[in-house]
Design a protein around this motif. Structure first.
Motif, PDB file in Angstrom:
ATOM      1  N   UNK A   1       0.831  -1.192   0.000  1.00 44.37           N
ATOM      2  CA  UNK A   1       0.000   0.000   0.000  1.00 44.37           C
ATOM      3  C   UNK A   1       0.873   1.252   0.000  1.00 44.37           C
ATOM      4  N   UNK A   2       0.464   2.205  -0.802  1.00 44.98           N
ATOM      5  CA  UNK A   2       1.084   3.534  -0.786  1.00 44.98           C
ATOM      6  C   UNK A   2      -0.039   4.557  -0.951  1.00 44.98           C
ATOM      7  N   UNK A   3      -0.233   5.371   0.088  1.00 46.45           N
ATOM      8  CA  UNK A   3      -1.350   6.327   0.131  1.00 46.45           C
ATOM      9  C   UNK A   3      -2.685   5.606  -0.027  1.00 46.45           C
ATOM     10  N   UNK A   4      -2.823   4.494   0.716  1.00 46.41           N
ATOM     11  CA  UNK A   4      -4.060   3.702   0.761  1.00 46.41           C
ATOM     12  C   UNK A   4      -4.423   3.095  -0.589  1.00 46.41           C
ATOM     13  N   UNK A   5      -3.443   2.909  -1.463  1.00 42.12           N
ATOM     14  CA  UNK A   5      -3.692   2.281  -2.753  1.00 42.12           C
ATOM     15  C   UNK A   5      -2.640   1.232  -3.007  1.00 42.12           C
ATOM     16  N   UNK A   6      -3.066   0.109  -3.595  1.00 41.76           N
ATOM     17  CA  UNK A   6      -2.112  -0.949  -3.930  1.00 41.76           C
ATOM     18  C   UNK A   6      -1.212  -0.480  -5.061  1.00 41.76           C
ATOM     19  N   UNK A   7       0.088  -0.695  -4.910  1.00 39.08           N
ATOM     20  CA  UNK A   7       1.051  -0.271  -5.912  1.00 39.08           C
ATOM     21  C   UNK A   7       2.073  -1.378  -6.147  1.00 39.08           C
ATOM     22  N   UNK A   8       2.475  -1.523  -7.393  1.00 41.44           N
ATOM     23  CA  UNK A   8       3.579  -2.398  -7.779  1.00 41.44           C
ATOM     24  C   UNK A   8       4.825  -1.531  -7.891  1.00 41.44           C
ATOM     25  N   UNK A   9       5.895  -1.910  -7.194  1.00 38.77           N
ATOM     26  CA  UNK A   9       7.081  -1.058  -7.117  1.00 38.77           C
ATOM     27  C   UNK A   9       8.351  -1.868  -7.359  1.00 38.77           C
TER      28      UNK A   9
ATOM     29  N   UNK B   1      -5.558  -5.136 -11.989  1.00 41.25           N
ATOM     30  CA  UNK B   1      -6.707  -4.589 -11.274  1.00 41.25           C
ATOM     31  C   UNK B   1      -7.492  -5.680 -10.535  1.00 41.25           C
ATOM     32  N   UNK B   2      -7.611  -6.851 -11.141  1.00 44.57           N
ATOM     33  CA  UNK B   2      -8.401  -7.930 -10.556  1.00 44.57           C
ATOM     34  C   UNK B   2      -7.532  -9.061 -10.009  1.00 44.57           C
ATOM     35  N   UNK B   3      -6.251  -8.803  -9.814  1.00 35.92           N
ATOM     36  CA  UNK B   3      -5.314  -9.836  -9.361  1.00 35.92           C
ATOM     37  C   UNK B   3      -5.136  -9.722  -7.853  1.00 35.92           C
ATOM     38  N   UNK B   4      -5.431 -10.799  -7.149  1.00 33.15           N
ATOM     39  CA  UNK B   4      -5.207 -10.866  -5.707  1.00 33.15           C
ATOM     40  C   UNK B   4      -3.887 -11.578  -5.435  1.00 33.15           C
ATOM     41  N   UNK B   5      -3.568 -11.701  -4.157  1.00 40.84           N
ATOM     42  CA  UNK B   5      -2.312 -12.363  -3.804  1.00 40.84           C
ATOM     43  C   UNK B   5      -2.335 -13.831  -4.216  1.00 40.84           C
TER      44      UNK B   5
ATOM     45  N   UNK C   1       8.540  -6.973   5.361  1.00 39.80           N
ATOM     46  CA  UNK C   1       7.098  -7.191   5.263  1.00 39.80           C
ATOM     47  C   UNK C   1       6.330  -6.051   5.921  1.00 39.80           C
ATOM     48  N   UNK C   2       5.203  -5.706   5.317  1.00 41.25           N
ATOM     49  CA  UNK C   2       4.301  -4.689   5.854  1.00 41.25           C
ATOM     50  C   UNK C   2       2.873  -5.213   5.735  1.00 41.25           C
ATOM     51  N   UNK C   3       1.953  -4.778   6.609  1.00 42.76           N
ATOM     52  CA  UNK C   3       0.552  -5.219   6.499  1.00 42.76           C
ATOM     53  C   UNK C   3      -0.053  -4.765   5.173  1.00 42.76           C
ATOM     54  N   UNK C   4      -0.524  -5.726   4.410  1.00 39.46           N
ATOM     55  CA  UNK C   4      -1.092  -5.455   3.088  1.00 39.46           C
ATOM     56  C   UNK C   4      -2.284  -6.365   2.858  1.00 39.46           C
ATOM     57  N   UNK C   5      -3.402  -5.838   2.393  1.00 35.86           N
ATOM     58  CA  UNK C   5      -4.558  -6.709   2.100  1.00 35.86           C
ATOM     59  C   UNK C   5      -4.216  -7.741   1.041  1.00 35.86           C
ATOM     60  N   UNK C   6      -4.770  -8.939   1.198  1.00 34.76           N
ATOM     61  CA  UNK C   6      -4.524 -10.012   0.236  1.00 34.76           C
ATOM     62  C   UNK C   6      -5.494  -9.975  -0.936  1.00 34.76           C
ATOM     63  N   UNK C   7      -6.516  -9.128  -0.845  1.00 36.35           N
ATOM     64  CA  UNK C   7      -7.501  -9.060  -1.918  1.00 36.35           C
ATOM     65  C   UNK C   7      -6.956  -8.229  -3.070  1.00 36.35           C
ATOM     66  N   UNK C   8      -7.686  -8.233  -4.165  1.00 38.62           N
ATOM     67  CA  UNK C   8      -7.274  -7.460  -5.325  1.00 38.62           C
ATOM     68  C   UNK C   8      -7.601  -5.987  -5.115  1.00 38.62           C
TER      69      UNK C   8
END
Length: 387
Positions: A181-189, A258-262, A327-334
């Protein structure tokens, strides 16, 4: 007993190893593609300069040596043939005879005269005379063709030496990409860095998703390329690469993730190719560095360690932590499910505020009605006493 025996006879299942996917681009940037059954090979000869520059060093040096050796031998043979046809070789001891080339007594001396002519050494021992018009014409031809060979071969070697391919060796990419998460949004970095103190000018970054797909019509497209937005619209793709930078791709409705979960990410098969381009500050030539990330090199719920620290009067970059993550807390959902959950929560809060206001209004009206009833009951006894 049969049950017990059957229990002892069970063979433990060995974990099935996931087949390693073939890379499209290696980690060092080499494209893992070979061209086969190319029948129109004459096209390589139409652009002979680029063909020679693209050759490996051992073949380039071989062509370089052969180009000079063949021209020297060719013109040396012609010089010997002229001397042979004029009879100069039969009058070596005749001092009254005027040869085409003085002191030319065989093929070896003709070969040495060819080298002296083409390289403009001119030792002065073998000299052409003015009684040989065919030799004068040959001298002019060899001088012109020799200059062309020099320009062509030296140009090839210069371009090959000055190629900025080795400059890409000091442009490094992180060994893993991360999703968090970065600014409450999932990001690939992922992270990029430059090991040299001379910088890359006008650096820009691009990313491609390499994944096979099948269309609705049933057409199978192998290794389909999809753009991954790393800030083209906002200008974040243009880098000032003085210190290592973390390149971020926001996973939104326009993202291929967009629709890819962990869980889906671990089962999927794709490759992310990242391309860093810019001009070398010292030479002004364009340089390109490439790398790639497979599925098992994308870490969900991780973040990069900080590599920049403030020292006494300067900033220091610690490249020991360049590839390290935590590791950081991150939702597993898409990201889509996360956005839908946020929208539901916002809608619930939106509708709950008016309902609470309505409850307060109803309470106020009930209070007013009760006060009126009390006031009416107090006024009734007075009216009765008057009657």
């Amino acid at each position: 007993m049969a049950k017990e025996n059957s229990g002892f006879s069970t063979i433990p299942e060995t974990p099935v190893k996931k087949k390693r996917r073939q890379r499209y681009v290696e980690k060092d940037g080499k494209c893992n593609v070979q061209h086969g059954n190319v029948r129109e090979t004459y096209r390589y000869l139409t652009d002979i300069f680029t063909t020679l520059v693209d050759l490996k060093w051992r073949f380039s040096l071989l062509v370089f040596i052969l180009a000079y050796a063949i021209t020297w031998l060719f013109f040396g043979l012609i010089w010997w043939f002229i001397a042979y046809c004029r009879g100069d070789l039969d009058h070596l001891e005749d001092h009254t005879w005027t040869p085409c080339v003085n002191n030319l007594n065989g093929f070896v001396s003709a070969f040495l005269f060819s080298i002296e002519t083409e390289t403009t050494i001119g030792y002065g021992h073998r000299v052409i005379t003015d009684k040989c018009p065919e030799g004068i014409i040959l001298l002019l031809l060899q001088a012109i063709l020799g200059s062309m060979v020099n320009a062509f071969m030296v140009g090839c070697m210069f371009v090959k030496i000055s190629q900025p391919n080795k400059r890409a060796e000091t442009l490094v990419f992180s060994s893993h990409a991360v999703v968090s998460l970065r600014d409450d949004r999932l990001c690939l970095m992922f992270r990029v860095g430059d090991l040299r103190s001379s910088h890359i000018v006008e650096a820009s970054i691009r990313a491609k998703l390499i994944k096979s797909k099948q269309t609705h019509e049933g057409e199978f497209i192998p290794l389909n390329q999809t753009d991954i937005n790393v800030g083209f619209e906002t200008g974040d793709d243009r880098l000032f690469l003085v210190s290592p930078l973390i390149i971020s791709h926001e996973i939104n409705e326009h993202s291929p993730f967009w629709e890819v979960s962990r869980e889906q990410l671990e089962k999927d098969e794709f490759e992310i190719v990242v391309i860093l381009e810019g001009m070398v500050e010292a030479t002004g030539m364009t340089c390109q560095a490439r790398s790639s990330y497979l599925v098992d090199e994308v870490l969900w719920g991780h973040r990069f360690m900080s590599v920049l620290s403030l020292e006494d009067g300067f900033y220091e970059v610690d490249y020991n932590s360049f590839h390290q993550t935590f590791e950081v807390p991150t939702p597993s959902c898409s990201a889509k499910e996360m956005a839908e959950a946020t929208a539901r929560m916002d809608a619930h809060m939106y509708w709950s505020i008016p309902s609470r206001l309505d409850e307060k209004v109803e309470e106020g009206t009930e209070k007013e009605a009760g006060d009126k009833e009390r006031n009416g009951s107090l006024a009734n006894p007075e009216s009765e006493s008057k009657v």
